[in-house]
Design an enzyme around this catalytic site. Structure first.
Site, PDB file in Angstrom:
ATOM      1  CG  HIS A  18      -1.933  -1.004   1.354  1.00 26.84           C
ATOM      2  ND1 HIS A  18      -2.122  -1.763   2.474  1.00 26.84           N
ATOM      3  CD2 HIS A  18      -2.883  -1.403   0.468  1.00 26.84           C
ATOM      4  CE1 HIS A  18      -3.143  -2.592   2.285  1.00 26.84           C
ATOM      5  NE2 HIS A  18      -3.615  -2.407   1.083  1.00 26.84           N
ATOM      6  CE  LYS A  42     -11.405  -7.362   2.645  1.00 28.17           C
ATOM      7  NZ  LYS A  42     -10.294  -6.563   2.095  1.00 28.17           N
ATOM      8  NE  ARG A  91      -3.147  -7.451  -4.164  1.00 28.21           N
ATOM      9  CZ  ARG A  91      -3.904  -8.068  -3.278  1.00 28.21           C
ATOM     10  NH1 ARG A  91      -3.382  -8.440  -2.138  1.00 28.21           N
ATOM     11  NH2 ARG A  91      -5.178  -8.317  -3.523  1.00 28.21           N
ATOM     12  CB  SER A 130      -4.504  -6.344   5.190  1.00 26.37           C
ATOM     13  OG  SER A 130      -4.189  -5.153   4.517  1.00 26.37           O
TER      14      SER A 130
HETATM   15  N1  COA Z   1      -0.357  -3.977  -1.581  1.00 28.92           N
HETATM   16  C1  COA Z   1      -0.702  -4.819  -0.606  1.00 28.92           C
HETATM   17  N2  COA Z   1      -1.935  -5.279  -0.410  1.00 28.92           N
HETATM   18  C2  COA Z   1      -2.870  -4.864  -1.265  1.00 28.92           C
HETATM   19  C3  COA Z   1      -2.590  -3.991  -2.312  1.00 28.92           C
HETATM   20  C4  COA Z   1      -1.275  -3.549  -2.455  1.00 28.92           C
HETATM   21  N3  COA Z   1      -0.909  -2.722  -3.439  1.00 28.92           N
HETATM   22  N4  COA Z   1      -3.719  -3.775  -2.995  1.00 28.92           N
HETATM   23  C5  COA Z   1      -4.665  -4.479  -2.372  1.00 28.92           C
HETATM   24  N5  COA Z   1      -4.145  -5.134  -1.336  1.00 28.92           N
HETATM   25  C6  COA Z   1      -4.839  -6.053  -0.445  1.00 28.92           C
HETATM   26  C7  COA Z   1      -5.515  -5.375   0.702  1.00 28.92           C
HETATM   27  O1  COA Z   1      -4.677  -5.333   1.838  1.00 28.92           O
HETATM   28  C8  COA Z   1      -6.684  -6.287   0.938  1.00 28.92           C
HETATM   29  O2  COA Z   1      -6.252  -7.379   1.735  1.00 28.92           O
HETATM   30  P1  COA Z   1      -7.292  -8.165   2.673  1.00 28.92           P
HETATM   31  O3  COA Z   1      -8.369  -8.679   1.768  1.00 28.92           O
HETATM   32  O4  COA Z   1      -6.442  -9.210   3.232  1.00 28.92           O
HETATM   33  O5  COA Z   1      -7.797  -7.147   3.655  1.00 28.92           O
HETATM   34  C9  COA Z   1      -7.013  -6.862  -0.423  1.00 28.92           C
HETATM   35  O6  COA Z   1      -5.857  -6.661  -1.195  1.00 28.92           O
HETATM   36  C10 COA Z   1      -8.161  -6.199  -1.101  1.00 28.92           C
HETATM   37  O7  COA Z   1      -7.921  -4.815  -1.149  1.00 28.92           O
HETATM   38  P2  COA Z   1      -9.028  -3.834  -1.690  1.00 28.92           P
HETATM   39  O8  COA Z   1      -9.609  -4.366  -2.943  1.00 28.92           O
HETATM   40  O9  COA Z   1      -8.458  -2.465  -1.700  1.00 28.92           O
HETATM   41  O10 COA Z   1     -10.179  -4.023  -0.634  1.00 28.92           O
HETATM   42  P3  COA Z   1     -10.402  -3.182   0.621  1.00 28.92           P
HETATM   43  O11 COA Z   1     -11.322  -3.927   1.494  1.00 28.92           O
HETATM   44  O12 COA Z   1      -9.114  -2.772   1.202  1.00 28.92           O
HETATM   45  O13 COA Z   1     -11.130  -1.867   0.045  1.00 28.92           O
HETATM   46  C11 COA Z   1     -12.958  -0.611  -0.953  1.00 28.92           C
HETATM   47  C12 COA Z   1     -12.246  -1.959  -0.812  1.00 28.92           C
HETATM   48  C13 COA Z   1     -13.049   0.131   0.348  1.00 28.92           C
HETATM   49  C14 COA Z   1     -12.197   0.278  -1.915  1.00 28.92           C
HETATM   50  C15 COA Z   1     -14.358  -0.945  -1.497  1.00 28.92           C
HETATM   51  O14 COA Z   1     -14.949  -1.919  -0.655  1.00 28.92           O
HETATM   52  C16 COA Z   1     -15.278   0.260  -1.529  1.00 28.92           C
HETATM   53  O15 COA Z   1     -15.208   1.046  -2.445  1.00 28.92           O
HETATM   54  N6  COA Z   1     -16.144   0.401  -0.512  1.00 28.92           N
HETATM   55  C17 COA Z   1     -17.127   1.476  -0.441  1.00 28.92           C
HETATM   56  C18 COA Z   1     -18.526   0.949  -0.775  1.00 28.92           C
HETATM   57  C19 COA Z   1     -18.756   0.957  -2.273  1.00 28.92           C
HETATM   58  O16 COA Z   1     -18.721   1.981  -2.940  1.00 28.92           O
HETATM   59  N7  COA Z   1     -19.019  -0.238  -2.828  1.00 28.92           N
HETATM   60  C20 COA Z   1     -19.248  -0.405  -4.233  1.00 28.92           C
HETATM   61  C21 COA Z   1     -17.933  -0.661  -4.938  1.00 28.92           C
HETATM   62  S1  COA Z   1     -18.185  -0.974  -6.662  1.00 28.92           S
END
Ligand code: COA
Length: 165
Positions: A18, A42, A91, A130
């Site tokens: 991140h 989650k 990724r 994460s």
């Molecule tokens: N390096 C390391 N880890 C990474 C990464 C990177 N560059 N990119 C993603 N990850 C990991 C994250 O740590 C996360 O791990 P986990 O599943 O073990 O927690 C996983 O990849 C997924 O990350 P991400 O897709 O960013 O999910 P998130 O839960 O962190 O965030 C939101 C998702 C918040 C952006 C999304 O749920 C959202 O937009 N929510 C608002 C509600 C909404 O509008 N919903 C409709 C969306 S279409």
């Protein structure tokens, strides 16, 4: 006009992967807002407040980064705050399908032509998530290569607190 970008995630906890995306995105835009969002699908390890504190600490060296939080739809937050771009890290190929869907759904909800901008994760971070960090740390393994030192301190502290309960 200021070019403001948003990078949202659950950051539970923020990882080196991140942080690399944050540093690179901050160079591309005038300002970058890192929004910590509670994902109801989650189970949380750190509280929202703790996650924000941690992200603030590990990004304190980047002057154009601010940290906040929102609830509800990402697209609403984007529309209300004038972000020109939403940054996402990719990724592996496995990320692509879900990211494409999310980007396309959001594109239909953005009102001002906001773009989703994908940054390819550097190879050394492509396997980090994460959840992996939490699992390895909670089983006593080293996460030194996965997260900044400050995050290690906070995880150790949290695990000690949990053991006391
Ligand atoms: N390096 C390391 N880890 C990474 C990464 C990177 N560059 N990119 C993603 N990850 C990991 C994250 O740590 C996360 O791990 P986990 O599943 O073990 O927690 C996983 O990849 C997924 O990350 P991400 O897709 O960013 O999910 P998130 O839960 O962190 O965030 C939101 C998702 C918040 C952006 C999304 O749920 C959202 O937009 N929510 C608002 C509600 C909404 O509008 N919903 C409709 C969306 S279409």
């Amino acid at each position: 006009m200021e070019r403001k970008a948003l990078y949202a995630g659950s950051f539970d906890p923020v990882t080196n992967g991140h942080l690399s995306i944050i540093e690179r995105a901050a160079r591309l835009f005038d300002s970058l807002t890192v929004s910590v969002v509670v994902n109801p699908n989650k189970q949380g390890f750190f509280t929202l407040q703790e996650r924000m504190e941690i992200v603030r600490e590990v990004t304190s060296h980047i002057p154009n980064v601010t940290v906040d939080s929102f609830s509800g739809l990402l697209a609403d937050y984007v529309n209300d705050n004038g972000f020109c771009a939403v940054v996402r890290g990719l990724r592996t190929a496995a990320d692509f399908a879900s990211e494409l869907q999310m980007a396309q759904v959001n594109a239909g909800l953005y009102r001002n032509g906001t773009e989703t901008v994908f940054l390819m994760t550097e190879p050394e971070y492509s396997y980090i998530s994460s959840s992996v960090v939490k699992e390895v740390a909670s089983l006593g393994g080293s996460v030194d290569a996965l997260v900044p030192g400050y995050v290690i301190e906070r995880i150790d502290h949290k695990l000690r607190e949990e053991k006391k309960q």
